[in-house]
Design an enzyme around this catalytic site. Structure first.
Site, PDB file in Angstrom:
ATOM      1  N   HIS A 394    -146.868 -75.078  65.059  1.00 16.08           N
ATOM      2  CA  HIS A 394    -147.457 -75.774  63.911  1.00 16.08           C
ATOM      3  C   HIS A 394    -148.938 -75.476  63.743  1.00 16.08           C
ATOM      4  O   HIS A 394    -149.527 -75.801  62.697  1.00 16.08           O
ATOM      5  CB  HIS A 394    -147.237 -77.288  64.048  1.00 16.08           C
ATOM      6  CG  HIS A 394    -146.945 -77.959  62.742  1.00 16.08           C
ATOM      7  ND1 HIS A 394    -147.447 -77.521  61.535  1.00 16.08           N
ATOM      8  CD2 HIS A 394    -146.178 -79.051  62.453  1.00 16.08           C
ATOM      9  CE1 HIS A 394    -147.024 -78.303  60.561  1.00 16.08           C
ATOM     10  NE2 HIS A 394    -146.242 -79.232  61.091  1.00 16.08           N
ATOM     11  N   ASP A 398    -147.130 -73.482  58.706  1.00 17.90           N
ATOM     12  CA  ASP A 398    -146.962 -74.761  58.030  1.00 17.90           C
ATOM     13  C   ASP A 398    -145.481 -75.047  57.808  1.00 17.90           C
ATOM     14  O   ASP A 398    -144.658 -74.127  57.709  1.00 17.90           O
ATOM     15  CB  ASP A 398    -147.693 -74.754  56.690  1.00 17.90           C
ATOM     16  CG  ASP A 398    -149.206 -74.640  56.854  1.00 17.90           C
ATOM     17  OD1 ASP A 398    -149.715 -75.109  57.892  1.00 17.90           O
ATOM     18  OD2 ASP A 398    -149.868 -74.079  55.960  1.00 17.90           O
TER      19      ASP A 398
END
Length: 426
Positions: A394, A398
């Site tokens: 992450h 995204d």
């Protein structure tokens, strides 16, 4: 007699030290030249070290789990170059001289069939299965070699030698009688314990998994994919070309889809150096194929997946996975991956949450294929379905980008004709 000191050899460019993961001999053992004497592990692979000469082991340079420098003294073998250690020949059966021919010879008596040798006494159930530091059954190199030639999995045997070591006699007993299932009737309490040092490949796996989970904030997307059309295409291709080109599994089609999908989503085919704060995106897809072996998980790398045909991909996957399982894969084939695929095959459950192969930023997990009822607008119809479980870093990827990437892979697998379309602009 002379004593030969054998040093830990150079086992790869840039490797200065290696972990001594397992000894296959002990002081006092007699070995032949090229017998495997130990296994050492680096960051890249586990390597078997053969004996340089034949003779008697007089000294070992370390214990399992120790890290040794390349070039340090590994083993000493007392040898006499004028004496060769060879296998004992089979004894010859003495035969009587033929009698002189007579006018009427009596028929030779028919010897009764030789009864099979009785099964060896079963080891005591109180004695645990003997395993070495890497979890492999205890056996001499000659026993291991003979078991490989006979196709016998030593894990099926309970040794009758000292400390539960598997002997040649145990192999003979297995060939004559099959697995020993004797264990007594009734239910008994199990009270034994076993301590096992984490060494070799298992320790490297533990270190890499801990690093990945500590430093990478994972998130996962699980998507259902209908593979009915793909499976029909695969069956027809195998029927038409399988005899000449080899059988295709699902994996080459998935890798083809990934090769297309990363063109539109280069964020996925990347490395993240979190110490330097640098993301490196790759045009080439070097796909890591997670492979389960007797010593643990290994990840051979299929280089330039984007430039391979389905059959070339299938052949190379088989070659790499076979080499990994047979412990003859080189370090150069275990590094450089940019995206990893992992699959549990038919055991693959409905969904998984795979751990990213650091420093990559994504991993694609393949779950088992099942037939499910699917609503087609008028009725429920049976369709072959498969879940993809994908994990992402992450910090780099995204959620929206990851969802787009998974949707692209899903679309390509559900419409397999798109895998073969040359649709991109020149």
């Amino acid at each position: 007699m002379a004593e030969h000191t054998f040093k830990l050899p150079d086992i790869g460019e840039g490797i200065a030290e290696a972990e001594l993961s397992d000894w296959l001999v002990k002081v006092g053992d007699v070995v032949r030249e090229d017998d495997v004497i130990c296994e050492v592990t680096t960051d890249k692979a586990t390597v078997e070290i053969p004996a340089a000469v034949s003779g008697k082991v007089t000294w070992l340079g370390g214990k399992a789990g120790e890290v040794m420098a390349i070039g340090s003294d590994l083993i000493r073998i007392e040898t006499d170059e004028t004496v060769e250690i060879v296998a004992q020949p089979e004894p010859e059966v003495a035969t009587a001289p033929e009698p002189e021919a007579k006018a009427e010879a009596a028929p030779a008596p028919v010897e009764p069939a030789k009864p099979a040798a009785p099964r060896r006494p079963a080891p005591s159930p109180a004695i645990p299965l003997a395993r070495n530091a890497s979890g492999r059954p205890l056996a001499a190199p000659s026993v291991r070699g003979r078991a490989r030639e006979l196709g016998i999995d030593l894990r099926q045997l309970r040794g009758t030698g000292p400390a539960g070591r598997i002997l040649h006699e145990d192999l003979d007993d297995f060939l004559a009688h099959g697995p020993d299932t004797r264990g007594g009737g009734g239910l008994v309490r199990r009270t034994g314990t076993e301590e096992k040092r984490v060494t070799g490949v298992r320790r490297k796996i533990a270190e890499r998994m801990a690093l990945a989970k500590q430093r990478i904030p994972h998130f996962s997307i699980i998507e259902e994919v209908e593979v009915e059309a793909l499976e029909e295409l695969r069956a027809k291709l195998n029927q038409r070309f399988g005899a000449d080109r080899g059988k295709l599994t699902m994996l080459p089609f998935l890798l083809r889809a990934l090769s297309e999908a990363v063109v539109d989503h280069p964020e996925i085919n990347a490395h993240y150096d979190d110490e330097a704060g640098v993301i490196t995106r790759f045009e080439a897809l070097h796909c890591g194929i997670a492979t389960q072996t007797d010593t643990g998980l290994m990840v051979p790398v299929l280089a330039h997946t984007e430039a391979r045909t389905l059959w070339d991909t299938a052949r190379e996957i088989k070659r790499l996975s076979d080499a990994a399982r047979e412990r003859r894969i080189g370090p150069e084939s275990l590094s450089g991956s940019t995206l990893t695929v992992t699959s549990l095959g038919p055991l693959g459950a409905l969904a998984t949450t795979p751990i990213i192969n650091h420093p990559e930023v994504a991993i694609v997990g393949v779950n088992k294929m099942v037939v499910r009822p699917v609503w087609d607008g008028q009725a429920f119809v049976p369709r072959r379905m498969m879940n993809l479980s994908c994990s992402f870093d992450h910090r780099v990827v995204d959620g929206y980008v990851a969802a787009e990437f998974v949707a692209k892979v899903k679309s390509l697998l559900e419409t397999p004709a798109m895998l073969f379309m040359e649709w991109r602009d020149e």
